[in-house]
Design a protein around this motif. Sequence first.
Motif, PDB file in Angstrom:
ATOM      1  N   ALA A  78       0.856  -1.181   0.000  1.00 46.22           N
ATOM      2  CA  ALA A  78       0.000   0.000   0.000  1.00 46.22           C
ATOM      3  C   ALA A  78       0.892   1.231   0.000  1.00 46.22           C
ATOM      4  CB  ALA A  78      -0.904   0.015   1.225  1.00 46.22           C
ATOM      5  N   THR A  79       0.430   2.283  -0.642  1.00 51.74           N
ATOM      6  CA  THR A  79       1.188   3.522  -0.682  1.00 51.74           C
ATOM      7  C   THR A  79       0.231   4.694  -0.566  1.00 51.74           C
ATOM      8  OG1 THR A  79       2.819   4.778  -1.911  1.00 51.74           O
ATOM      9  CG2 THR A  79       1.143   3.683  -3.204  1.00 51.74           C
ATOM     10  N   SER A  80       0.735   5.827  -0.123  1.00 47.95           N
ATOM     11  CA  SER A  80      -0.102   7.016  -0.033  1.00 47.95           C
ATOM     12  C   SER A  80       0.764   8.256  -0.156  1.00 47.95           C
ATOM     13  CB  SER A  80      -0.881   7.056   1.285  1.00 47.95           C
ATOM     14  OG  SER A  80       0.010   7.230   2.362  1.00 47.95           O
ATOM     15  N   ARG A  88      -5.336  13.270   0.985  1.00 47.20           N
ATOM     16  CA  ARG A  88      -4.576  12.019   0.953  1.00 47.20           C
ATOM     17  C   ARG A  88      -4.999  11.215  -0.270  1.00 47.20           C
ATOM     18  NH1 ARG A  88      -5.895   6.863   3.802  1.00 47.20           N
ATOM     19  NH2 ARG A  88      -4.009   5.635   3.705  1.00 47.20           N
ATOM     20  N   VAL A  89      -4.028  10.833  -1.067  1.00 46.41           N
ATOM     21  CA  VAL A  89      -4.254   9.950  -2.205  1.00 46.41           C
ATOM     22  C   VAL A  89      -3.573   8.631  -1.873  1.00 46.41           C
ATOM     23  CG1 VAL A  89      -3.861   9.602  -4.669  1.00 46.41           C
ATOM     24  CG2 VAL A  89      -4.284  11.905  -3.785  1.00 46.41           C
ATOM     25  N   TYR A  90      -4.285   7.530  -2.035  1.00 39.08           N
ATOM     26  CA  TYR A  90      -3.712   6.236  -1.663  1.00 39.08           C
ATOM     27  C   TYR A  90      -3.914   5.205  -2.761  1.00 39.08           C
ATOM     28  CZ  TYR A  90      -8.542   5.195  -0.393  1.00 39.08           C
ATOM     29  OH  TYR A  90      -9.898   5.034  -0.420  1.00 39.08           O
ATOM     30  N   GLY A  91      -3.055   4.224  -2.743  1.00 33.80           N
ATOM     31  CA  GLY A  91      -3.161   3.072  -3.618  1.00 33.80           C
ATOM     32  C   GLY A  91      -2.924   1.826  -2.795  1.00 33.80           C
ATOM     33  N   ASP A  92      -3.798   0.875  -2.930  1.00 31.16           N
ATOM     34  CA  ASP A  92      -3.723  -0.342  -2.129  1.00 31.16           C
ATOM     35  C   ASP A  92      -4.090  -1.515  -3.022  1.00 31.16           C
ATOM     36  OD1 ASP A  92      -3.914  -2.351  -0.238  1.00 31.16           O
ATOM     37  OD2 ASP A  92      -5.073  -1.172   1.167  1.00 31.16           O
ATOM     38  N   THR A  93      -3.424  -2.639  -2.827  1.00 33.18           N
ATOM     39  CA  THR A  93      -3.732  -3.805  -3.640  1.00 33.18           C
ATOM     40  C   THR A  93      -5.116  -4.357  -3.343  1.00 33.18           C
ATOM     41  OG1 THR A  93      -2.583  -5.183  -2.034  1.00 33.18           O
ATOM     42  CG2 THR A  93      -1.332  -4.487  -3.957  1.00 33.18           C
ATOM     43  N   GLN A  94      -5.643  -4.104  -2.152  1.00 33.92           N
ATOM     44  CA  GLN A  94      -6.970  -4.598  -1.796  1.00 33.92           C
ATOM     45  C   GLN A  94      -8.078  -3.618  -2.190  1.00 33.92           C
ATOM     46  OE1 GLN A  94      -7.509  -7.662  -0.468  1.00 33.92           O
ATOM     47  NE2 GLN A  94      -5.317  -7.993  -0.709  1.00 33.92           N
ATOM     48  N   SER A 145      -8.989   8.628  -2.827  1.00 36.48           N
ATOM     49  CA  SER A 145      -8.518   9.848  -2.178  1.00 36.48           C
ATOM     50  C   SER A 145      -9.439  10.179  -1.016  1.00 36.48           C
ATOM     51  CB  SER A 145      -8.473  11.023  -3.163  1.00 36.48           C
ATOM     52  OG  SER A 145      -9.771  11.374  -3.567  1.00 36.48           O
ATOM     53  N   GLU A 146      -8.923  10.973  -0.117  1.00 37.88           N
ATOM     54  CA  GLU A 146      -9.668  11.344   1.085  1.00 37.88           C
ATOM     55  C   GLU A 146      -9.291  12.777   1.453  1.00 37.88           C
ATOM     56  OE1 GLU A 146     -10.523   8.854   5.029  1.00 37.88           O
ATOM     57  OE2 GLU A 146      -8.422   9.343   4.763  1.00 37.88           O
ATOM     58  N   ASN A 147     -10.275  13.597   1.713  1.00 34.23           N
ATOM     59  CA  ASN A 147     -10.055  14.971   2.162  1.00 34.23           C
ATOM     60  C   ASN A 147     -10.523  15.083   3.606  1.00 34.23           C
ATOM     61  OD1 ASN A 147      -9.165  15.994  -0.364  1.00 34.23           O
ATOM     62  ND2 ASN A 147     -11.279  15.932  -1.070  1.00 34.23           N
ATOM     63  N   CYS A 148      -9.656  15.601   4.476  1.00 28.59           N
ATOM     64  CA  CYS A 148      -9.998  15.723   5.893  1.00 28.59           C
ATOM     65  C   CYS A 148      -9.743  17.147   6.383  1.00 28.59           C
ATOM     66  CB  CYS A 148      -9.169  14.767   6.739  1.00 28.59           C
ATOM     67  SG  CYS A 148      -9.502  13.026   6.414  1.00 28.59           S
TER      68      CYS A 148
END
Length: 92
Positions: free
Chosen positions: A30-32, A55-61, A66-69
């Motif tokens: 996983a990466t972000s 936050r932008v993320y990449g995950d094999t699952q 992306s997520e804005n907080c």
Amino acid sequence: MPKCLARLSKSGLPIAVLGLGLSAGLAGCATSADVSYGEYSFGPGYEAGRVYENRVYGDTQQGFGSENCRTVLRREVDPYGRDSSVEETVCD
């Protein structure tokens, strides 16, 4: 068995093992990437701050997403000198 296949299978074995180990290691990868900025204000008896995060993320699952907080923190001092603080985080 032809000589070229025998030679290929002997030299290809370490590469195959390395490839198998690498693919197994990346199976849970996983990466972000995070970007954040904030603002802060204060005065007699209070402090306030806001932090905005993207936050932008990449995950094999889960794949890519992306997520804005937004986090808001308020801290105050009452007339008796007691601190009180409230922190609130909201994500989209």
